[in-house]
Design a protein around this motif. Sequence first.
Motif, PDB file in Angstrom:
ATOM      1  N   GLU A 165      50.816  25.925  29.436  1.00  0.00           N
ATOM      2  CA  GLU A 165      51.322  26.646  28.274  1.00  0.00           C
ATOM      3  C   GLU A 165      50.299  27.654  27.761  1.00  0.00           C
ATOM      4  O   GLU A 165      50.656  28.654  27.142  1.00  0.00           O
ATOM      5  CB  GLU A 165      51.689  25.662  27.159  1.00  0.00           C
ATOM      6  N   ALA A 166      49.029  27.400  28.027  1.00  0.00           N
ATOM      7  CA  ALA A 166      47.961  28.318  27.607  1.00  0.00           C
ATOM      8  C   ALA A 166      47.732  29.354  28.693  1.00  0.00           C
ATOM      9  O   ALA A 166      47.487  28.988  29.861  1.00  0.00           O
ATOM     10  CB  ALA A 166      46.673  27.545  27.342  1.00  0.00           C
ATOM     11  N   PRO A 167      47.813  30.652  28.388  1.00  0.00           N
ATOM     12  CA  PRO A 167      47.591  31.694  29.405  1.00  0.00           C
ATOM     13  C   PRO A 167      46.271  31.551  30.149  1.00  0.00           C
ATOM     14  O   PRO A 167      46.177  31.932  31.318  1.00  0.00           O
ATOM     15  CB  PRO A 167      47.643  32.990  28.584  1.00  0.00           C
ATOM     16  N   ALA A 168      45.275  30.971  29.494  1.00  0.00           N
ATOM     17  CA  ALA A 168      43.964  30.823  30.136  1.00  0.00           C
ATOM     18  C   ALA A 168      44.022  29.923  31.364  1.00  0.00           C
ATOM     19  O   ALA A 168      43.154  29.994  32.240  1.00  0.00           O
ATOM     20  CB  ALA A 168      42.956  30.268  29.135  1.00  0.00           C
ATOM     21  N   PHE A 169      45.055  29.084  31.446  1.00  0.00           N
ATOM     22  CA  PHE A 169      45.209  28.193  32.605  1.00  0.00           C
ATOM     23  C   PHE A 169      45.238  28.994  33.901  1.00  0.00           C
ATOM     24  O   PHE A 169      44.741  28.531  34.938  1.00  0.00           O
ATOM     25  CB  PHE A 169      46.517  27.408  32.445  1.00  0.00           C
ATOM     26  N   TYR A 170      45.805  30.192  33.842  1.00  0.00           N
ATOM     27  CA  TYR A 170      45.995  31.008  35.049  1.00  0.00           C
ATOM     28  C   TYR A 170      44.794  31.903  35.367  1.00  0.00           C
ATOM     29  O   TYR A 170      44.843  32.664  36.333  1.00  0.00           O
ATOM     30  CB  TYR A 170      47.253  31.867  34.891  1.00  0.00           C
ATOM     31  N   GLU A 171      43.737  31.791  34.586  1.00  0.00           N
ATOM     32  CA  GLU A 171      42.556  32.619  34.823  1.00  0.00           C
ATOM     33  C   GLU A 171      41.608  32.011  35.850  1.00  0.00           C
ATOM     34  O   GLU A 171      40.579  32.609  36.181  1.00  0.00           O
ATOM     35  CB  GLU A 171      41.825  32.867  33.509  1.00  0.00           C
ATOM     36  N   ASP A 172      41.934  30.837  36.349  1.00  0.00           N
ATOM     37  CA  ASP A 172      41.118  30.167  37.362  1.00  0.00           C
ATOM     38  C   ASP A 172      41.383  30.814  38.725  1.00  0.00           C
ATOM     39  O   ASP A 172      42.352  30.505  39.408  1.00  0.00           O
ATOM     40  CB  ASP A 172      41.479  28.681  37.395  1.00  0.00           C
ATOM     41  N   ALA A 173      40.480  31.713  39.110  1.00  0.00           N
ATOM     42  CA  ALA A 173      40.681  32.486  40.350  1.00  0.00           C
ATOM     43  C   ALA A 173      40.527  31.634  41.600  1.00  0.00           C
ATOM     44  O   ALA A 173      40.941  32.057  42.687  1.00  0.00           O
ATOM     45  CB  ALA A 173      39.703  33.658  40.394  1.00  0.00           C
ATOM     46  N   SER A 174      39.962  30.446  41.480  1.00  0.00           N
ATOM     47  CA  SER A 174      39.850  29.576  42.649  1.00  0.00           C
ATOM     48  C   SER A 174      41.201  28.954  43.009  1.00  0.00           C
ATOM     49  O   SER A 174      41.404  28.510  44.141  1.00  0.00           O
ATOM     50  CB  SER A 174      38.829  28.461  42.393  1.00  0.00           C
ATOM     51  N   VAL A 175      42.143  28.941  42.049  1.00  0.00           N
ATOM     52  CA  VAL A 175      43.490  28.417  42.283  1.00  0.00           C
ATOM     53  C   VAL A 175      44.492  29.558  42.383  1.00  0.00           C
ATOM     54  O   VAL A 175      45.269  29.658  43.336  1.00  0.00           O
ATOM     55  CB  VAL A 175      43.898  27.438  41.154  1.00  0.00           C
ATOM     56  N   PHE A 176      44.469  30.442  41.395  1.00  0.00           N
ATOM     57  CA  PHE A 176      45.407  31.572  41.364  1.00  0.00           C
ATOM     58  C   PHE A 176      44.701  32.787  41.963  1.00  0.00           C
ATOM     59  O   PHE A 176      44.174  33.647  41.260  1.00  0.00           O
ATOM     60  CB  PHE A 176      45.883  31.807  39.929  1.00  0.00           C
ATOM     61  N   GLY A 204      53.317  38.937  46.260  1.00  0.00           N
ATOM     62  CA  GLY A 204      52.137  39.758  46.000  1.00  0.00           C
ATOM     63  C   GLY A 204      51.046  39.072  45.215  1.00  0.00           C
ATOM     64  O   GLY A 204      50.084  39.726  44.791  1.00  0.00           O
ATOM     65  N   PHE A 205      51.173  37.760  44.989  1.00  0.00           N
ATOM     66  CA  PHE A 205      50.151  37.011  44.246  1.00  0.00           C
ATOM     67  C   PHE A 205      49.970  37.566  42.834  1.00  0.00           C
ATOM     68  O   PHE A 205      48.886  37.490  42.266  1.00  0.00           O
ATOM     69  CB  PHE A 205      48.808  37.020  44.993  1.00  0.00           C
ATOM     70  N   ASP A 206      51.032  38.108  42.265  1.00  0.00           N
ATOM     71  CA  ASP A 206      50.974  38.662  40.917  1.00  0.00           C
ATOM     72  C   ASP A 206      51.307  37.540  39.922  1.00  0.00           C
ATOM     73  O   ASP A 206      52.398  37.467  39.359  1.00  0.00           O
ATOM     74  CB  ASP A 206      51.968  39.822  40.789  1.00  0.00           C
ATOM     75  N   TRP A 207      50.340  36.663  39.719  1.00  0.00           N
ATOM     76  CA  TRP A 207      50.551  35.477  38.906  1.00  0.00           C
ATOM     77  C   TRP A 207      50.845  35.809  37.448  1.00  0.00           C
ATOM     78  O   TRP A 207      51.624  35.104  36.802  1.00  0.00           O
ATOM     79  CB  TRP A 207      49.327  34.561  39.001  1.00  0.00           C
ATOM     80  N   GLN A 208      50.221  36.854  36.926  1.00  0.00           N
ATOM     81  CA  GLN A 208      50.440  37.209  35.528  1.00  0.00           C
ATOM     82  C   GLN A 208      51.898  37.591  35.270  1.00  0.00           C
ATOM     83  O   GLN A 208      52.481  37.223  34.254  1.00  0.00           O
ATOM     84  CB  GLN A 208      49.508  38.352  35.120  1.00  0.00           C
ATOM     85  N   THR A 209      52.482  38.329  36.201  1.00  0.00           N
ATOM     86  CA  THR A 209      53.901  38.679  36.045  1.00  0.00           C
ATOM     87  C   THR A 209      54.785  37.458  36.227  1.00  0.00           C
ATOM     88  O   THR A 209      55.655  37.158  35.388  1.00  0.00           O
ATOM     89  CB  THR A 209      54.306  39.764  37.055  1.00  0.00           C
ATOM     90  N   LEU A 210      54.577  36.735  37.307  1.00  0.00           N
ATOM     91  CA  LEU A 210      55.476  35.637  37.680  1.00  0.00           C
ATOM     92  C   LEU A 210      55.404  34.454  36.723  1.00  0.00           C
ATOM     93  O   LEU A 210      56.440  33.857  36.382  1.00  0.00           O
ATOM     94  CB  LEU A 210      55.138  35.163  39.099  1.00  0.00           C
ATOM     95  N   LEU A 211      54.186  34.111  36.275  1.00  0.00           N
ATOM     96  CA  LEU A 211      53.991  32.849  35.572  1.00  0.00           C
ATOM     97  C   LEU A 211      53.648  32.995  34.088  1.00  0.00           C
ATOM     98  O   LEU A 211      53.688  32.000  33.353  1.00  0.00           O
ATOM     99  CB  LEU A 211      52.895  32.038  36.276  1.00  0.00           C
TER     100      LEU A 211
END
Length: 277
Positions: A259-270, A161-168
């Motif tokens: 390790e930084a949660p902000a890493f996953y805020e890049d919507a062009s990748v995640f 489901g592309f739920d990156w916040q839950t998974l990662l």
Amino acid sequence: MQVQEAPGVGSGFADIDWSTPWFTQFAARGERWQQAALQSHAALLAEMNADALAMRQRTGRSQRLAFIAQDDLPPGAAYEAHIASTGCVPTRHNLHDFFNGSMWFAFPRIKAALNARQSAAIDVLGVGPTRGGVRDTLTLFDENALLFACADPALSAALRGFDWQTLLVAQRDAWGARCEVRCFGHALLEKLIAPFKACTGHAWIVDVPSEYFEWGAATRDAWLDESVSTALLGTEALTSRMFAPLPVLGIPGWWPENEAPAFYEDASVFRAGRRTR
């Protein structure tokens, strides 16, 4: 220690960092092959063939595995059909084929299953300008797959489901305890020589028992090899929709910056992906 390449040797072999999470699983054999590759193409083929002889590996039609120079592939012969009928894998002196050869030892049943399905499709349809849906899916697996082993359906659902916040992010502690990844695709491994944030693999989700995570690495790999090869041979309608995209550098523990949660805020990748459809 920096490994030096001999003059005239194909580029890239010295750049393999066996300490990275995506390469370390292949390091025991890979470092030895690397030293041979740095000497010459002939030395690499000799090392690969010595291992094939010792391990008694088989290809998709139970032929004894061997490695030959690409120039020894007969004119007009289809690559996968030649492997199936002779056991001989045409191999160039480059990273792409180096990692392809590695997979014949890391996951021999999966490689044999892919070869069996590819050669069977060629028998039926021949070699045309397009591979067709099943062969495209098999090629995608061979080139770019990640094996996502998971004992928690909620985590598999998050990946699908592309739920990156839950998974990662929220479930980071689950990695290594309820889910993990093995790299398989040899083109993906080649790209990871110089990793970049958008580097994405096609995850094949494998449901594993909870006790899987109590086993040693060799037992886990053997279990994955058997399970996935059985699925590849037994699933007639293979399609690319059976994969889930997974940015490799987002895997917890695989890249310091994540390790930084902000890493996953890049919507062009995640990306949000199919959740919006």
